[in-house]
Scaffold this active site. Structure first.
Site, PDB file in Angstrom:
ATOM      1  N   THR A  28      -6.434   7.104  -7.249  1.00 21.91           N
ATOM      2  CA  THR A  28      -6.790   6.647  -5.909  1.00 21.91           C
ATOM      3  C   THR A  28      -8.160   7.207  -5.546  1.00 21.91           C
ATOM      4  O   THR A  28      -8.493   8.324  -5.938  1.00 21.91           O
ATOM      5  CB  THR A  28      -5.742   7.130  -4.883  1.00 21.91           C
ATOM      6  OG1 THR A  28      -4.481   6.537  -5.207  1.00 21.91           O
ATOM      7  CG2 THR A  28      -6.112   6.742  -3.457  1.00 21.91           C
ATOM      8  N   ASP A  84      -8.069   9.188 -12.910  1.00 21.04           N
ATOM      9  CA  ASP A  84      -8.093   9.456 -11.470  1.00 21.04           C
ATOM     10  C   ASP A  84      -9.397  10.150 -11.110  1.00 21.04           C
ATOM     11  O   ASP A  84     -10.111  10.648 -11.985  1.00 21.04           O
ATOM     12  CB  ASP A  84      -6.894  10.333 -11.095  1.00 21.04           C
ATOM     13  CG  ASP A  84      -6.473  10.184  -9.647  1.00 21.04           C
ATOM     14  OD1 ASP A  84      -7.235   9.575  -8.860  1.00 21.04           O
ATOM     15  OD2 ASP A  84      -5.386  10.675  -9.285  1.00 21.04           O
ATOM     16  N   GLY A  85      -9.701  10.180  -9.855  1.00 22.22           N
ATOM     17  CA  GLY A  85     -10.839  10.932  -9.368  1.00 22.22           C
ATOM     18  C   GLY A  85     -10.433  12.365  -9.068  1.00 22.22           C
ATOM     19  O   GLY A  85      -9.304  12.780  -9.320  1.00 22.22           O
ATOM     20  N   ALA A  86     -11.362  13.134  -8.537  1.00 21.78           N
ATOM     21  CA  ALA A  86     -11.077  14.488  -8.062  1.00 21.78           C
ATOM     22  C   ALA A  86     -12.055  14.797  -6.942  1.00 21.78           C
ATOM     23  O   ALA A  86     -13.182  14.296  -6.930  1.00 21.78           O
ATOM     24  CB  ALA A  86     -11.213  15.510  -9.183  1.00 21.78           C
ATOM     25  N   ASP A  87     -11.610  15.592  -5.994  1.00 18.62           N
ATOM     26  CA  ASP A  87     -12.479  15.967  -4.867  1.00 18.62           C
ATOM     27  C   ASP A  87     -13.352  17.164  -5.196  1.00 18.62           C
ATOM     28  O   ASP A  87     -14.440  17.316  -4.637  1.00 18.62           O
ATOM     29  CB  ASP A  87     -11.625  16.245  -3.631  1.00 18.62           C
ATOM     30  CG  ASP A  87     -10.876  15.005  -3.181  1.00 18.62           C
ATOM     31  OD1 ASP A  87     -11.540  13.990  -2.904  1.00 18.62           O
ATOM     32  OD2 ASP A  87      -9.635  15.035  -3.134  1.00 18.62           O
ATOM     33  N   LYS A  97      -7.387  17.812  -5.290  1.00 25.14           N
ATOM     34  CA  LYS A  97      -7.255  16.387  -5.031  1.00 25.14           C
ATOM     35  C   LYS A  97      -6.453  16.202  -3.744  1.00 25.14           C
ATOM     36  O   LYS A  97      -5.777  17.112  -3.287  1.00 25.14           O
ATOM     37  CB  LYS A  97      -6.550  15.688  -6.196  1.00 25.14           C
ATOM     38  CG  LYS A  97      -7.417  15.636  -7.451  1.00 25.14           C
ATOM     39  CD  LYS A  97      -6.712  15.100  -8.674  1.00 25.14           C
ATOM     40  CE  LYS A  97      -5.972  13.802  -8.454  1.00 25.14           C
ATOM     41  NZ  LYS A  97      -6.815  12.729  -7.857  1.00 25.14           N
ATOM     42  N   GLY A  99      -8.006  14.174  -1.045  1.00 27.28           N
ATOM     43  CA  GLY A  99      -8.901  13.733   0.023  1.00 27.28           C
ATOM     44  C   GLY A  99      -8.544  12.359   0.554  1.00 27.28           C
ATOM     45  O   GLY A  99      -8.837  12.042   1.706  1.00 27.28           O
ATOM     46  N   GLU A 106      -0.163  11.118  -6.752  1.00 25.95           N
ATOM     47  CA  GLU A 106      -1.110  11.438  -7.820  1.00 25.95           C
ATOM     48  C   GLU A 106      -0.555  12.524  -8.739  1.00 25.95           C
ATOM     49  O   GLU A 106      -0.677  12.445  -9.959  1.00 25.95           O
ATOM     50  CB  GLU A 106      -2.454  11.888  -7.223  1.00 25.95           C
ATOM     51  CG  GLU A 106      -3.257  10.759  -6.611  1.00 25.95           C
ATOM     52  CD  GLU A 106      -4.489  11.233  -5.863  1.00 25.95           C
ATOM     53  OE1 GLU A 106      -5.409  10.417  -5.684  1.00 25.95           O
ATOM     54  OE2 GLU A 106      -4.541  12.407  -5.452  1.00 25.95           O
TER      55      GLU A 106
END
Length: 229
Positions: A28, A84-87, A97, A99, A106
Protein backbone atom coordinates in the site's frame (compact mmCIF):
# COMPACT_ATOMS: atom_id res chain seq x y z
CA UNK A 1 14.27 13.85 -11.00
CA UNK A 2 11.49 14.62 -8.55
CA UNK A 3 10.29 12.24 -5.84
CA UNK A 4 7.41 10.85 -7.91
CA UNK A 5 9.75 10.01 -10.79
CA UNK A 6 12.01 8.12 -8.38
CA UNK A 7 9.01 6.23 -7.01
CA UNK A 8 7.89 5.34 -10.53
CA UNK A 9 11.38 4.05 -11.38
CA UNK A 10 11.55 1.68 -8.40
CA UNK A 11 7.94 0.58 -8.89
CA UNK A 12 8.66 -0.42 -12.47
CA UNK A 13 11.99 -2.03 -11.53
CA UNK A 14 10.40 -4.19 -8.83
CA UNK A 15 8.00 -5.96 -11.20
CA UNK A 16 10.99 -7.31 -13.13
CA UNK A 17 11.34 -9.72 -10.18
CA UNK A 18 7.81 -11.08 -10.68
CA UNK A 19 7.62 -14.45 -12.42
CA UNK A 20 4.80 -16.46 -13.95
CA UNK A 21 2.59 -18.37 -11.48
CA UNK A 22 3.69 -16.31 -8.47
CA UNK A 23 1.40 -15.49 -5.58
CA UNK A 24 2.31 -11.88 -4.94
CA UNK A 25 1.68 -9.67 -1.91
CA UNK A 26 0.73 -6.17 -3.03
CA UNK A 27 1.52 -3.42 -0.54
CA UNK A 28 0.00 0.00 0.00
CA UNK A 29 1.15 3.56 -0.64
CA UNK A 30 2.21 6.02 -3.32
CA UNK A 31 5.24 4.04 -4.51
CA UNK A 32 3.24 0.82 -4.62
CA UNK A 33 0.66 2.46 -6.89
CA UNK A 34 3.35 2.75 -9.58
CA UNK A 35 4.31 -0.88 -9.00
CA UNK A 36 0.71 -2.09 -9.37
CA UNK A 37 0.32 -0.05 -12.57
CA UNK A 38 3.46 -1.69 -14.00
CA UNK A 39 2.26 -5.12 -12.86
CA UNK A 40 -1.12 -4.61 -14.50
CA UNK A 41 0.66 -3.71 -17.73
CA UNK A 42 2.64 -6.97 -17.64
CA UNK A 43 -0.54 -8.97 -16.95
CA UNK A 44 -2.27 -7.33 -19.93
CA UNK A 45 0.60 -7.29 -22.42
CA UNK A 46 2.44 -10.52 -21.52
CA UNK A 47 -0.42 -12.63 -20.15
CA UNK A 48 1.52 -12.87 -16.88
CA UNK A 49 -0.22 -15.48 -14.72
CA UNK A 50 -0.15 -14.29 -11.10
CA UNK A 51 -2.43 -13.97 -8.09
CA UNK A 52 -2.31 -10.85 -5.92
CA UNK A 53 -2.89 -10.67 -2.16
CA UNK A 54 -3.57 -7.07 -1.23
CA UNK A 55 -2.85 -5.20 2.00
CA UNK A 56 -5.60 -2.57 1.73
CA UNK A 57 -8.94 -1.81 0.10
CA UNK A 58 -7.23 0.91 -1.98
CA UNK A 59 -4.72 -1.48 -3.50
CA UNK A 60 -7.43 -4.09 -4.11
CA UNK A 61 -9.55 -1.57 -6.01
CA UNK A 62 -6.61 -0.50 -8.19
CA UNK A 63 -5.57 -4.11 -8.91
CA UNK A 64 -9.09 -5.16 -9.90
CA UNK A 65 -9.38 -2.28 -12.35
CA UNK A 66 -6.12 -3.43 -13.97
CA UNK A 67 -7.30 -7.02 -14.31
CA UNK A 68 -4.99 -8.52 -11.66
CA UNK A 69 -6.61 -11.65 -10.14
CA UNK A 70 -6.90 -11.41 -6.34
CA UNK A 71 -7.32 -13.73 -3.38
CA UNK A 72 -7.35 -13.06 0.35
CA UNK A 73 -4.43 -14.13 2.50
CA UNK A 74 -6.59 -16.94 3.92
CA UNK A 75 -7.28 -18.35 0.45
CA UNK A 76 -3.62 -19.03 -0.45
CA UNK A 77 -1.22 -21.59 1.01
CA UNK A 78 1.80 -19.32 0.65
CA UNK A 79 2.94 -15.97 -0.77
CA UNK A 80 6.08 -16.07 -2.93
CA UNK A 81 6.98 -12.39 -2.72
CA UNK A 82 5.50 -9.26 -1.20
CA UNK A 83 6.40 -5.90 -2.72
CA UNK A 84 5.62 -2.94 -0.47
CA UNK A 85 6.81 0.53 0.35
CA UNK A 86 8.26 1.75 3.64
CA UNK A 87 8.04 5.05 5.48
CA UNK A 88 11.55 4.80 6.91
CA UNK A 89 14.41 2.30 6.61
CA UNK A 90 17.41 2.33 8.95
CA UNK A 91 21.00 1.57 7.95
CA UNK A 92 20.56 -2.00 9.30
CA UNK A 93 17.40 -2.45 7.20
CA UNK A 94 14.75 -2.28 9.89
CA UNK A 95 11.60 -0.42 8.90
CA UNK A 96 8.68 1.73 9.96
CA UNK A 97 5.45 1.28 8.03
CA UNK A 98 1.88 2.39 8.51
CA UNK A 99 1.87 5.94 7.15
CA UNK A 100 -1.08 4.88 5.01
CA UNK A 101 -2.83 3.28 8.03
CA UNK A 102 -2.51 -0.22 6.53
CA UNK A 103 0.10 -1.60 8.95
CA UNK A 104 -1.98 -4.52 10.25
CA UNK A 105 -2.79 -6.01 6.84
CA UNK A 106 0.72 -5.19 5.61
CA UNK A 107 2.30 -7.10 8.49
CA UNK A 108 -0.05 -10.08 8.11
CA UNK A 109 0.84 -10.38 4.43
CA UNK A 110 4.57 -9.81 4.99
CA UNK A 111 4.89 -12.39 7.76
CA UNK A 112 3.20 -14.98 5.53
CA UNK A 113 5.57 -14.30 2.61
CA UNK A 114 8.64 -16.28 1.55
CA UNK A 115 10.38 -13.05 0.49
CA UNK A 116 9.74 -9.36 1.18
CA UNK A 117 10.87 -6.47 -1.02
CA UNK A 118 10.63 -2.79 -0.07
CA UNK A 119 10.61 -0.12 -2.76
CA UNK A 120 11.43 3.44 -1.70
CA UNK A 121 12.90 6.71 -2.87
CA UNK A 122 16.14 7.75 -1.18
CA UNK A 123 14.41 10.19 1.22
CA UNK A 124 13.15 7.17 3.19
CA UNK A 125 16.64 6.11 4.31
CA UNK A 126 17.86 7.05 7.82
CA UNK A 127 20.78 6.03 10.03
CA UNK A 128 18.27 5.13 12.78
CA UNK A 129 14.50 4.75 12.90
CA UNK A 130 12.35 7.39 14.56
CA UNK A 131 12.31 10.49 12.40
CA UNK A 132 9.06 9.15 10.89
CA UNK A 133 6.29 8.89 13.53
CA UNK A 134 5.71 5.29 14.60
CA UNK A 135 2.10 4.20 13.95
CA UNK A 136 0.27 2.01 16.46
CA UNK A 137 -3.15 0.58 15.57
CA UNK A 138 -5.53 0.41 18.53
CA UNK A 139 -9.14 -0.64 18.96
CA UNK A 140 -11.48 2.31 19.66
CA UNK A 141 -12.72 0.95 23.01
CA UNK A 142 -10.25 2.04 25.67
CA UNK A 143 -8.05 3.86 23.17
CA UNK A 144 -7.82 6.92 25.41
CA UNK A 145 -6.43 4.71 28.18
CA UNK A 146 -3.79 3.34 25.81
CA UNK A 147 -2.98 6.91 24.77
CA UNK A 148 -2.52 7.92 28.43
CA UNK A 149 -0.18 4.97 29.05
CA UNK A 150 1.93 6.04 26.09
CA UNK A 151 2.00 9.61 27.44
CA UNK A 152 3.21 8.45 30.85
CA UNK A 153 5.98 6.45 29.19
CA UNK A 154 7.15 9.56 27.30
CA UNK A 155 6.28 8.24 23.84
CA UNK A 156 4.74 11.54 22.63
CA UNK A 157 1.51 10.06 21.23
CA UNK A 158 -0.99 11.77 18.93
CA UNK A 159 -4.20 10.33 17.57
CA UNK A 160 -4.05 10.46 13.78
CA UNK A 161 -6.74 12.71 12.29
CA UNK A 162 -7.90 13.31 8.75
CA UNK A 163 -6.35 16.53 7.44
CA UNK A 164 -9.61 17.67 5.81
CA UNK A 165 -12.29 16.63 8.31
CA UNK A 166 -10.22 16.46 11.53
CA UNK A 167 -12.03 13.18 12.26
CA UNK A 168 -10.02 10.33 13.77
CA UNK A 169 -8.54 8.19 10.98
CA UNK A 170 -10.04 4.70 10.72
CA UNK A 171 -8.11 1.74 9.35
CA UNK A 172 -9.64 -0.88 7.04
CA UNK A 173 -10.41 -2.82 10.24
CA UNK A 174 -12.18 0.26 11.65
CA UNK A 175 -9.53 0.88 14.30
CA UNK A 176 -7.73 4.09 15.30
CA UNK A 177 -4.06 4.97 14.78
CA UNK A 178 -1.90 6.57 17.46
CA UNK A 179 1.36 7.98 16.09
CA UNK A 180 4.38 8.10 18.41
CA UNK A 181 6.75 11.03 17.80
CA UNK A 182 10.02 9.56 19.03
CA UNK A 183 12.68 11.21 16.81
CA UNK A 184 15.15 8.38 17.44
CA UNK A 185 14.52 4.74 18.39
CA UNK A 186 17.56 3.21 20.09
CA UNK A 187 16.11 -0.24 20.81
CA UNK A 188 13.44 -1.06 18.22
CA UNK A 189 13.07 -4.72 19.27
CA UNK A 190 12.40 -3.79 22.91
CA UNK A 191 9.95 -1.08 21.88
CA UNK A 192 8.11 -3.46 19.54
CA UNK A 193 7.79 -6.00 22.36
CA UNK A 194 6.44 -3.38 24.78
CA UNK A 195 3.89 -2.02 22.30
CA UNK A 196 2.43 -5.32 21.12
CA UNK A 197 1.92 -6.41 24.72
CA UNK A 198 -0.25 -3.40 25.61
CA UNK A 199 -3.90 -4.39 25.93
CA UNK A 200 -5.88 -2.60 23.22
CA UNK A 201 -3.00 -2.48 20.74
CA UNK A 202 -3.75 -4.45 17.59
CA UNK A 203 -0.40 -3.94 15.82
CA UNK A 204 2.60 -1.62 15.77
CA UNK A 205 4.50 -0.28 12.78
CA UNK A 206 7.99 -1.59 13.44
CA UNK A 207 8.78 -4.11 10.70
CA UNK A 208 11.89 -5.81 12.04
CA UNK A 209 14.15 -8.51 10.54
CA UNK A 210 11.69 -8.88 7.70
CA UNK A 211 12.96 -7.48 4.41
CA UNK A 212 15.09 -9.46 1.91
CA UNK A 213 15.60 -6.88 -0.84
CA UNK A 214 15.40 -3.08 -0.92
CA UNK A 215 15.16 -1.11 -4.15
CA UNK A 216 16.08 2.56 -3.68
CA UNK A 217 15.23 5.20 -6.24
CA UNK A 218 18.30 7.37 -6.86
CA UNK A 219 19.08 10.08 -9.39
CA UNK A 220 21.34 7.74 -11.36
CA UNK A 221 18.80 4.90 -11.37
CA UNK A 222 17.35 2.24 -9.04
CA UNK A 223 19.78 0.66 -6.56
CA UNK A 224 19.03 -2.99 -5.69
CA UNK A 225 20.25 -3.93 -2.19
CA UNK A 226 20.13 -7.58 -1.09
CA UNK A 227 19.65 -7.89 2.68
CA UNK A 228 21.25 -10.82 4.50
CA UNK A 229 18.96 -12.48 7.02
Amino acid sequence: MDQNQLKKLVGEKSVEFVEDHMILGLGTGTTVRYMVDALGKRVKEEGLDIVGVTTSDRTAEQARKLGIPLKSVDEVDHIDLTIDGADEISSDFQGIKGGGAALLFEKIVATNSDKVMWIVDETKLSPKLGSFPLPVEVIPYGSQKVFERFEKKGLNPKFRRDAQTNELVRTDSNNYVIDLYLHEIDEPHSLAEYLINQVGVVEQGLFLDMVNTVIVGRENGPEIIPVKR
